[in-house]
Design a protein around this motif. Structure first.
Motif, PDB file in Angstrom:
ATOM      1  N   SER A 343       0.799  -1.233   0.000  1.00 47.49           N
ATOM      2  CA  SER A 343       0.000   0.000   0.000  1.00 47.49           C
ATOM      3  C   SER A 343       0.826   1.275   0.000  1.00 47.49           C
ATOM      4  CB  SER A 343      -0.944   0.018   1.218  1.00 47.49           C
ATOM      5  OG  SER A 343      -1.928  -0.965   1.105  1.00 47.49           O
ATOM      6  N   ASN A 344       2.137   1.163   0.286  1.00 50.73           N
ATOM      7  CA  ASN A 344       2.970   2.362   0.343  1.00 50.73           C
ATOM      8  C   ASN A 344       4.224   2.181  -0.500  1.00 50.73           C
ATOM      9  OD1 ASN A 344       5.379   3.964   1.553  1.00 50.73           O
ATOM     10  ND2 ASN A 344       3.606   4.993   2.418  1.00 50.73           N
ATOM     11  N   TRP A 345       4.386   3.082  -1.496  1.00 52.52           N
ATOM     12  CA  TRP A 345       5.560   3.062  -2.368  1.00 52.52           C
ATOM     13  C   TRP A 345       6.297   4.385  -2.208  1.00 52.52           C
ATOM     14  CZ3 TRP A 345       6.548  -1.251  -5.529  1.00 52.52           C
ATOM     15  CH2 TRP A 345       5.528  -2.217  -5.534  1.00 52.52           C
ATOM     16  N   HIS A 346       7.541   4.297  -1.755  1.00 46.97           N
ATOM     17  CA  HIS A 346       8.369   5.481  -1.541  1.00 46.97           C
ATOM     18  C   HIS A 346       9.195   5.689  -2.801  1.00 46.97           C
ATOM     19  CE1 HIS A 346      10.997   7.742   1.655  1.00 46.97           C
ATOM     20  NE2 HIS A 346      10.710   8.491   0.602  1.00 46.97           N
ATOM     21  N   ASN A 347       8.993   6.808  -3.449  1.00 51.01           N
ATOM     22  CA  ASN A 347       9.599   7.097  -4.740  1.00 51.01           C
ATOM     23  C   ASN A 347      10.983   7.713  -4.553  1.00 51.01           C
ATOM     24  OD1 ASN A 347      10.171   7.799  -7.391  1.00 51.01           O
ATOM     25  ND2 ASN A 347       8.710   9.514  -7.437  1.00 51.01           N
ATOM     26  N   LEU A 348      12.031   6.901  -4.647  1.00 48.89           N
ATOM     27  CA  LEU A 348      13.392   7.413  -4.479  1.00 48.89           C
ATOM     28  C   LEU A 348      13.901   8.127  -5.719  1.00 48.89           C
ATOM     29  CD1 LEU A 348      15.061   4.567  -2.368  1.00 48.89           C
ATOM     30  CD2 LEU A 348      13.825   6.607  -1.621  1.00 48.89           C
ATOM     31  N   GLU A 349      13.025   8.269  -6.722  1.00 47.46           N
ATOM     32  CA  GLU A 349      13.311   9.105  -7.894  1.00 47.46           C
ATOM     33  C   GLU A 349      12.755  10.519  -7.712  1.00 47.46           C
ATOM     34  OE1 GLU A 349      14.354   8.809 -11.292  1.00 47.46           O
ATOM     35  OE2 GLU A 349      15.339   6.881 -11.055  1.00 47.46           O
ATOM     36  N   ALA A 350      12.040  10.734  -6.612  1.00 51.23           N
ATOM     37  CA  ALA A 350      11.472  12.058  -6.358  1.00 51.23           C
ATOM     38  C   ALA A 350      12.588  13.076  -6.139  1.00 51.23           C
ATOM     39  CB  ALA A 350      10.551  12.010  -5.149  1.00 51.23           C
ATOM     40  N   LYS A 351      12.253  14.328  -6.321  1.00 49.65           N
ATOM     41  CA  LYS A 351      13.236  15.415  -6.272  1.00 49.65           C
ATOM     42  C   LYS A 351      14.046  15.420  -4.981  1.00 49.65           C
ATOM     43  CE  LYS A 351      13.568  20.456  -6.794  1.00 49.65           C
ATOM     44  NZ  LYS A 351      12.801  21.714  -7.000  1.00 49.65           N
ATOM     45  N   ALA A 352      13.398  15.117  -3.854  1.00 52.19           N
ATOM     46  CA  ALA A 352      14.076  15.183  -2.562  1.00 52.19           C
ATOM     47  C   ALA A 352      15.180  14.143  -2.416  1.00 52.19           C
ATOM     48  CB  ALA A 352      13.057  15.019  -1.437  1.00 52.19           C
ATOM     49  N   TYR A 353      15.067  13.025  -3.144  1.00 52.24           N
ATOM     50  CA  TYR A 353      15.998  11.908  -2.949  1.00 52.24           C
ATOM     51  C   TYR A 353      16.944  11.681  -4.120  1.00 52.24           C
ATOM     52  CZ  TYR A 353      12.236  11.238   0.346  1.00 52.24           C
ATOM     53  OH  TYR A 353      11.308  11.455   1.312  1.00 52.24           O
ATOM     54  N   LYS A 354      16.594  12.202  -5.278  1.00 54.09           N
ATOM     55  CA  LYS A 354      17.368  11.924  -6.479  1.00 54.09           C
ATOM     56  C   LYS A 354      18.845  12.303  -6.351  1.00 54.09           C
ATOM     57  CE  LYS A 354      17.676  10.141 -10.506  1.00 54.09           C
ATOM     58  NZ  LYS A 354      17.662   8.674 -10.594  1.00 54.09           N
ATOM     59  N   PRO A 355      19.188  13.387  -5.655  1.00 50.39           N
ATOM     60  CA  PRO A 355      20.617  13.710  -5.511  1.00 50.39           C
ATOM     61  C   PRO A 355      21.414  12.615  -4.806  1.00 50.39           C
ATOM     62  CG  PRO A 355      19.274  15.610  -4.960  1.00 50.39           C
ATOM     63  CD  PRO A 355      18.337  14.452  -5.077  1.00 50.39           C
TER      64      PRO A 355
END
Length: 422
Positions: A343-355
């Motif tokens: 039910s929960n997918w954490h998007n490590l491609e999101a702006k906050a994590y991509k760096p």
């Protein structure tokens, strides 16, 4: 006549956060004859533990603790934050409200989602207020599910289940049905330290804090006072004593000659004796009777150990050859047919994590409780197949196959038997 006080010897069992900071507290109290026994063969840090992912990439993710939760509130500072700053840890703010909802058919009606989320949020706020009033009146505790029902929340569809799971189970790792109304309606970490959280993205691992603190105490890797690969099988008090006797002598500061010695026996046949033993095992290890206590622990202590739940919180990492999901939010909530299943997918491609993950196309899916138990028992291949079915529901049949998957198994690890207590 001057009496010379003998400095007691202490063995600490476990080199996680609790064990190492117990050693630090002892040193501050002038007790330096401390030995730490750690069950793992090559690393300390307990459930602060990194793993290379994807395999062979030279990059690391946290399969255990991952956040500094509560960054400061009304002058109170989370004690973890100064440690993170002391060791120049790399972390980034997490916005748990930066979320996209997707149903089983891939639909993404954010208007309805936000409306229902607001209903739940308002309900939960009222529940927190009621909990404070009940605590002041010393009323009998009930389950959080009971409180939800009283407040008018009765989830009956996939959207409501997703909102409830992501708003509660995702943090506590168990359901409102088995959780205390008084103690979980208003989580003290966030009440005391604020609602903001930072995501640890340091390639040295969150465990680096524990490793450096241990090193400063003379308990770093290679020290003769830090013994690795020491799996404890039995803790023995001298004949005629008990756990209560030993604990009371320490509290009352009795002379060392009046105290009983304690022997720790290990799986490899070795044994160690000291005046005191501090046991930092997880609740799950104690509940599973993985360590024998001789004589047995007193009944009141056994009741305290067994009345709590040891939850399982499993973070599954899955990597792809390229990014195929259009969502740019930090989180994607899925309306699972069965509550809490992917039910929960954490998007490590999101702006906050991509760096911090510049070359990877990684999603982090969290499961808890019975879903986590089930997944631990099956193969990674079976889990991957289930996850891909969910992703294809959300994004279509043409998405690529993953290149790697990482499924931790904390509940089946005999050194942990779970992740944290509810």
């Amino acid at each position: 006549m001057t009496t010379t006080k003998t400095i007691p010897s202490v063995i600490i069992l476990g080199a996680g956060v609790s064990g190492i900071f117990a050693a630090k507290a002892l040193k501050e109290a002038g007790i330096n004859d401390v030995t730490v026994l750690e069950g793992r063969a090559d690393v300390i840090g307990g459930r602060l533990h990194k793993a290379e992912f994807p395999p062979g990439s030279g990059r690391y993710v946290e399969i255990g603790g991952n956040w500094i939760e509560g960054l400061g509130n009304k002058g109170d500072e989370n004690p973890v934050m100064p440690l993170a700053q002391k060791y120049n840890m790399v972390y980034t703010a997490t916005d748990f409200t930066n979320t996209t909802y997707r149903g089983q058919d891939g639909s993404s009606d954010q208007t309805i989602f936000k409306e229902r989320l607001e209903v739940f949020t308002n309900m939960f706020d009222s529940v927190c207020t009621i909990a404070e009033e009940r605590t002041k009146k010393d009323l009998l505790d009930v389950s959080l599910r009971t409180a939800y029902r009283i407040a008018g929340w009765n989830p009956d569809n996939e959207l409501d289940n997703s909102i409830e799971w992501n708003s509660f189970d995702y943090e506590q790792a168990e359901t409102p049905d088995v959780s205390s109304f008084e103690y979980t309606a208003d989580l003290k970490t966030f009440t005391n330290f604020g609602e903001d959280s930072d995501f640890i993205a340091d390639q040295r691992g969150y465990q680096h804090i524990v490793e450096e603190e241990a090193k400063a105490l003379g308990l770093g890797y290679g020290s003769d006072r830090l013994l690795l690969n020491k799996v404890v099988t039995e803790i023995v008090w001298a004949e005629g004593t008990s756990a209560t006797d030993s604990a009371m002598s320490l509290q009352l500061d009795l002379p060392i000659e009046k105290q009983s010695r304690v022997t720790v026996k290990c799986k490899d046949g070795s044994s160690y004796t000291a005046d005191y033993v501090i046991c930092s095992f997880s609740l799950g290890v104690l509940q599973n009777h993985d360590v024998k206590f001789t004589p047995t622990l007193p009944s009141w202590k056994l009741q305290a150990i067994n009345q709590f739940h040891m939850a399982t919180y499993t973070k599954i990492f899955i990597a792809f050859p390229h990014k195929f999901w259009p969502d740019e939010t930090e989180f994607i909530w899925y309306g699972a047919d069965r509550r809490g299943e992917y039910s929960n997918w954490h998007n490590l491609e999101a702006k906050a994590y991509k760096p911090y993950f510049p070359h990877d196309h990684v999603l982090l899916c969290t499961v808890t409780d019975q879903v986590a138990f089930r997944i631990e028992r099956q193969s990674d291949k079976a889990t991957q197949k289930e996850m891909m079915a969910v992703l294809r529901n959300m994004y279509g049949q043409d998405i690529p196959e993953p290149i790697a998957i990482l499924v931790p198994r904390w509940n089946h690890d005999p050194l942990f038997r779970g992740t944290f207590s509810n």
